[in-house]
Design an enzyme around this catalytic site. Structure first.
Site, PDB file in Angstrom:
ATOM      1  N   ILE A   1     -34.377 -52.615  31.866  1.00  0.00           N
ATOM      2  CA  ILE A   1     -35.548 -53.329  32.392  1.00  0.00           C
ATOM      3  C   ILE A   1     -36.605 -53.551  31.318  1.00  0.00           C
ATOM      4  CG2 ILE A   1     -35.287 -52.727  34.833  1.00  0.00           C
ATOM      5  CD1 ILE A   1     -37.270 -50.429  34.389  1.00  0.00           C
ATOM      6  N   GLY A   2     -36.442 -52.935  30.161  1.00  0.00           N
ATOM      7  CA  GLY A   2     -37.460 -53.168  29.125  1.00  0.00           C
ATOM      8  C   GLY A   2     -37.145 -52.378  27.874  1.00  0.00           C
TER       9      GLY A   2
ATOM     10  N   GLY B   1     -38.839 -49.656  25.201  1.00  0.00           N
ATOM     11  CA  GLY B   1     -39.935 -48.747  24.857  1.00  0.00           C
ATOM     12  C   GLY B   1     -39.907 -48.494  23.356  1.00  0.00           C
TER      13      GLY B   1
ATOM     14  N   PHE C   1     -39.157 -45.845  21.826  1.00  0.00           N
ATOM     15  CA  PHE C   1     -38.051 -44.992  21.386  1.00  0.00           C
ATOM     16  C   PHE C   1     -36.686 -45.553  21.774  1.00  0.00           C
ATOM     17  CE2 PHE C   1     -41.761 -42.288  21.863  1.00  0.00           C
ATOM     18  CZ  PHE C   1     -41.789 -41.619  20.643  1.00  0.00           C
ATOM     19  N   GLY C   2     -36.677 -46.600  22.552  1.00  0.00           N
ATOM     20  CA  GLY C   2     -35.392 -47.168  22.960  1.00  0.00           C
ATOM     21  C   GLY C   2     -35.518 -47.886  24.284  1.00  0.00           C
ATOM     22  N   GLU C   3     -34.355 -48.128  24.888  1.00  0.00           N
ATOM     23  CA  GLU C   3     -34.338 -48.924  26.110  1.00  0.00           C
ATOM     24  C   GLU C   3     -34.951 -48.169  27.299  1.00  0.00           C
ATOM     25  OE1 GLU C   3     -30.191 -51.300  25.214  1.00  0.00           O
ATOM     26  OE2 GLU C   3     -30.183 -49.484  26.448  1.00  0.00           O
TER      27      GLU C   3
ATOM     28  N   LYS D   1     -35.804 -43.607  30.551  1.00  0.00           N
ATOM     29  CA  LYS D   1     -36.167 -43.942  29.166  1.00  0.00           C
ATOM     30  C   LYS D   1     -35.239 -43.146  28.279  1.00  0.00           C
ATOM     31  CE  LYS D   1     -41.142 -44.845  29.478  1.00  0.00           C
ATOM     32  NZ  LYS D   1     -42.449 -44.457  28.975  1.00  0.00           N
TER      33      LYS D   1
ATOM     34  N   ASP E   1     -55.325 -43.993  26.390  1.00  0.00           N
ATOM     35  CA  ASP E   1     -54.763 -45.353  26.320  1.00  0.00           C
ATOM     36  C   ASP E   1     -54.697 -45.945  27.731  1.00  0.00           C
ATOM     37  OD1 ASP E   1     -51.736 -46.845  24.850  1.00  0.00           O
ATOM     38  OD2 ASP E   1     -53.752 -47.615  25.248  1.00  0.00           O
TER      39      ASP E   1
END
Ligand code: ACK
Length: 925
Positions: A575-576, A578, A580-582, A601, A694
């Site tokens: 779905i996206g 990040g 560090f990875g998918e 994640k 953040d």
């Protein structure tokens, strides 16, 4: 009777056996000296007597049971001298059924015994001279159903008997009339208990009411009459027959009880009338029953009065003097108009409650023409008006002249010019002004508000410019005209929408920043939100533990996160991406729990130790939280590769993208609901002394129920990971400048109060549906603008209270900012009182912007040369120039970079300086 020996002329000559010495026919004289035939036998002294005597064949004539009446005399054996045991005092009766009269001799064996007959009274002495004889009468009955006839036989076995008479008969139920039905003479049934069902027929001048029936009993009695007949119309029952009604009487229906006298005003001249005729001048309506008196049409209505009110007339009258003996009088109206002008007949004239079939004696006639002479005729009618053939009903009339009427409604409204904040409307004069129009009144309101609050404008002309409207809002307009006669009706509603004013307007509202001078007393108590010591001293409050305080990162992770067996995870799709990875979505099934959707994640292969530590730190942090507005950690996979962090799945993804996708689609309450969720999550984090650093709409996730949850945790990662994070000139770390409080940018003072600042930016992002804070201003300009006191303006349609809350979050002094707890209370209050959200103030910024001639401004910055280029592209106002971008200028041929920079900077400068002058009126302080 089938046989009566007394009535038989001459000798009987029945068969006897033996023919000699047994029964003998003897003629004697009865008491009236009439010869009668008898049979006698008296062999009392001789034994073994068996003397038979048989009648002739008797046809049964339909009878089924016959009766045999025997009259006889019998000598008492004791009175006979010298008799021995041979003397008898009885005889036997026999019968034998047969079809024909053919048997000449007696065939004893074919006879059936009916009975042994004994004498009731025997006698001792025969004294013929004195006629002292004891006569016995015995009756026996026999069923004879099998043949056409039968024989009877008398057997003597040694008695001294004389059969004086034999009568054979059967029984019938005699002809009778019951309930106006005739029942014929009917032979009874074969058995003593049998009933014969008989159907009757209606007597003359009658008709069946219900099938007439009766039963004929065994001894000739009629039983159980059922049903019967009614005399026909015009006839009534008298003595079991139907007799015609005599003159002056009538009978309308067969079921009527009898003949009735003719009702009033009617007569019948002949017998047998079914209805009476009305006297002349009297009538009967089709629906009137024959029993009703004949009636007459009503006379004319009386005392008709009229009251004129402008172009309406009220007509009232009294009922007719004579109603003709009826109660169904109704009225109808005719109207004749006479006017100097030749006008079409008024089909739009209104009669209330109606024009015909009126039961009341009052009518309001409206929508008449002004200054017109009308004659109204009121007719009275009743049920016999038609039958009377009189044609025109009885009527009365009145004439009136109407006054001046108010003008008729305006029939249509046109919008001839539409902008973001104004609408120019025009309309035609009403069809029927009914005089000189003095003025028009325009009523309008926001469609959503219905007519709860509306504005009124008045104008002498047939057009109006309505200003000060909200953009992209539908308004409803009604117009009415006024003459000397007063106001007419409002027109039907006409809806027009203001537009978005893409160029001239959008940028003027959104891109301008406003400068806020803090000159107020803080609404919020001096906050303690960055006083971490206090939290630590406060017992009972769970405090977040920084995973980096653990020497072994795996120890931290296993303290706060559950290890999940990779086999219970089912990855479905990516779905996206990040840092560090998918990021994937999938399903997780933990034993004993139902399957849930999760986000996964993973840490891509070839990671460093630091990356692994940073990756897992997010789970160590998340695992410490448990709140409905914080993304929930389901667990981690650390025992096999790739490493995974499993969290709950949020169907709508990140908030910023979600809002951009659904621009303008939520109600203010829904938006405030989202903000409330985020504030609640943040309050939880601040209570745990966790500083997010953040907080931004991109780091909020939204589930299918629009629940917002704070996500993206981590420490060192935070500002590396975020593409928004930038290096500032003063600090070497990356910082998401637009979301960060000034003290955090300048000296890294990250506290809950700096999270509150970020929260204010998130509020702005939410209300503007994912607009980028400070649009495309660069980071340095943003920092400078903030330092100089400029703040983001209220987004379009932003409730004033929300913008005020944003401004509070953006207080320069962090202690002046509200706490999350205060923010939460405030939002809860707003949700409870949605009325407070209604006032939006965004528009005022636009309205008060000073127009400036583009030409003058270009001169002032020495770039006059672009005047025509900009004018041709539609940049004719300062507002519109706010839309200028580098790309746009490239397109227009303004390609010199320094010129582009000057143009953009100076237009912003100009807008900002204008706003500085008006900010006091814009932001309530
Ligand atoms: O905006 P999105 O659809 O929401 O794209 C990003 C992407 O993964 C990279 O972070 C989405 N994402 C992250 N965590 C979750 C989650 N728990 N549920 C659903 N989507 C998620 C995020």
């Amino acid at each position: 009777t089938l046989l009566d020996t007394r009535t038989v002329p001459g000798e009987l000559k029945w068969a006897a056996s033996p023919s000699e010495g047994g029964w003998e026919e003897v003629s004697i004289m009865d008491e009236k000296n009439i010869p009668i035939r008898t049979y006698q036998v008296c062999n009392v002294l001789e034994p073994n007597q068996n003397n038979w005597l048989r009648t002739d064949w008797i046809p049964r004539s339909g009878a089924q049971r016959v009766y045999v009446e025997v009259k006889f005399t019998l000598r008492d054996c004791n009175s006979l001298p010298g008799v021995t045991g041979t003397c008898k005092e009885t005889f036997n009766l026999y019968y034998h059924e047969s079809n024909e009269d053919r048997e000449s001799y007696i065939k004893e064996s074919s006879f059936i015994k009916v009975d042994t007959v004994a004498a009731d009274e025997s006698f001792t002495q025969v004294d013929v001279g004195d006629r002292i004889m004891k006569l016995n009468t015995e009756v026996r009955d026999v069923k004879v159903t099998t043949r056409k006839g039968f024989y009877l036989a008398f057997q003597d076995v040694g008695a001294c008997i004389a059969l004086v008479s034999v009568r054979v008969f059967y029984k019938t139920c005699p002809l009778t009339i019951r309930n106006l039905a005739t029942f014929p003479d009917t032979i009874t049934g074969a058995d003593t208990s049998s009933l014969v069902e008989v159907r009757g027929s209606c007597v003359n001048q009658s008709e069946e009411r219900e099938e007439p029936k009766m039963y004929c009993g065994a001894d000739g009695e009629w039983l159980v009459p059922i049903g019967g007949c009614f005399c026909s119309p015009g006839y009534e029952e008298k003595g079991g027959a139907c007799k015609a009604c005599s003159a002056g009487f009538y009978k309308a229906k067969s079921s009527d009880a009898g003949c009735f006298k003719c009702p009033p005003h009617s007569h019948s001249v002949r017998d047998g009338a079914t209805v009476c005729d009305c006297h002349s001048g009297f009538f009967r309506a089709d629906s009137d029953p024959p029993s009703m008196a004949c009636t007459q049409p009503p006379s004319a209505p009386q005392q008709l009065i009229s009251v004129v009110n402008e172009t309406s007339v009220v007509l009232e009258w009294a009922p007719p003097r004579r109603l003709g003996g009826r109660s169904d009088t109704s009225y109808s109206l005719d109207m004749v108009a006479r006017s100097q002008l030749c006008l079409p007949c008024g089909s739009d004239v209104l009669f209330s409650p109606g024009q015909t079939g009126l039961k009341t004696s009052r009518v309001v006639v409206s929508e008449l023409r002004a200054h017109t002479h009308y004659t109204f005729i009121v007719h009275a009618r009743n049920g016999v008006s038609q039958a009377s053939g009189a044609g025109a009903a009885q009527s009365v009339s009145v004439s009136v002249t109407t006054n001046q009427a108010a003008p008729s409604p305006v029939s249509s409204i046109l919008a001839i010019d539409v902008t973001r904040h104004s609408l120019s409307l025009s309309w035609q004069q009403p069809d029927r002004p009914n005089g000189v129009i003095l003025e028009y009144e325009v009523k309008f309101y926001e469609k959503d508000q219905k007519e709860r609050s509306y504005r009124i404008m008045r104008t002498f002309s047939r057009s109006v410019d309505v200003t000060g409207l909200n953009p992209l809002t539908v308004y409803v307009f009604h117009v009415r005209a006024r003459t000397a006669a007063g106001y007419g009706e409002f027109s039907a509603p006409f809806e027009f929408s203001t537009n978005s004013g893409i160029h001239a307007v959008k940028f003027s509202s959104c891109r301008a920043c406003i400068k806020v001078y803090v000159q107020k007393r803080s609404k919020y108590s001096k906050t303690k939100q960055d006083s971490e010591e206090e939290k630590h001293l406060n017992p009972g409050v769970k405090i977040y533990v920084d995973p980096f305080t653990y020497e072994d990162p795996d120890q931290a992770i296993h303290e706060f996160a559950k290890e999940i067996d990779v086999s219970s995870i089912h990855i479905e799709k990516v779905i996206g991406m990040g840092e560090f990875g998918e990021v994937c979505s999938g399903r997780l099934r933990v034993q004993g729990k139902r399957e849930i959707y999760v986000a996964i994640k993973s840490l891509k292969a070839g990671y460093s130790d630091k990356q692994r530590r940073d990756f897992l730190s997010e789970a160590s942090i998340m695992g410490q939280f448990d709140h409905p507005n914080i993304i929930r950690l389901e667990g981690v996979v650390t025992r096999c590769k790739p490493l995974m962090i499993i969290t709950e799945y949020m169907e709508n993804g990140s908030l910023d993208a979600f809002l951009r996708k659904h621009d303008g689609q939520f109600t203010v309450i829904q938006l405030v609901g989202m903000l409330r969720g985020i504030a609640s999550g943040m309050k939880y984090l601040s209570d745990m002394s966790y500083v997010h650093r953040d907080l931004a709409a991109r780091n909020i996730l939204v589930n299918s129920n629009l629940v917002c949850k704070v996500s993206d945790f981590g420490l060192s990662r935070v500002l590396e990971d975020d593409p928004e994070a930038a290096y500032t000139t003063r600090v070497r770390r990356k910082i998401p400048i637009r979301w960060t409080a000034p003290e955090a940018i300048t000296y890294r003072k990250f506290t809950t109060a700096s999270d509150v600042w970020s929260y204010g930016i998130v509020m702005w992002e939410v209300v503007s549906y994912g607009e980028r804070p400070y649009w495309d201003m660069n980071n340095q300009d943003v920092i400078k603008a903030i330092e100089e006191g400029y703040r983001l303006p209220a987004p379009m349609d932003c409730p004033v209270v929300l913008h005020q809350l944003m401004l509070d979050c953006w207080e320069r002094e962090r202690a002046e900012r509200p706490t999350f707890s205060q923010i939460l209370n405030m939002l809860d209050k707003l949700i409870r009182n949605p009325g407070t959200l209604r006032r939006t103030g965004g528009d005022r910024y636009i309205i008060t912007l000073q127009p400036w001639s583009v030409c003058e401004w270009l001169q002032s910055i020495g770039l006059e040369r672009y005047r025509d280029t900009l004018a041709a592209a539609g940049y004719t106002s300062l507002d519109s120039l706010l839309a200028l971008t580098h790309q746009e200028m490239d397109r227009l041929g303004i390609i010199t970079p320094s010129h582009q920079n000057i143009l953009i900077a100076s237009v912003q400068q100009e807008v900002l300086s204008q706003m500085q002058h008006m900010q006091h009126s814009m932001v309530p302080v």
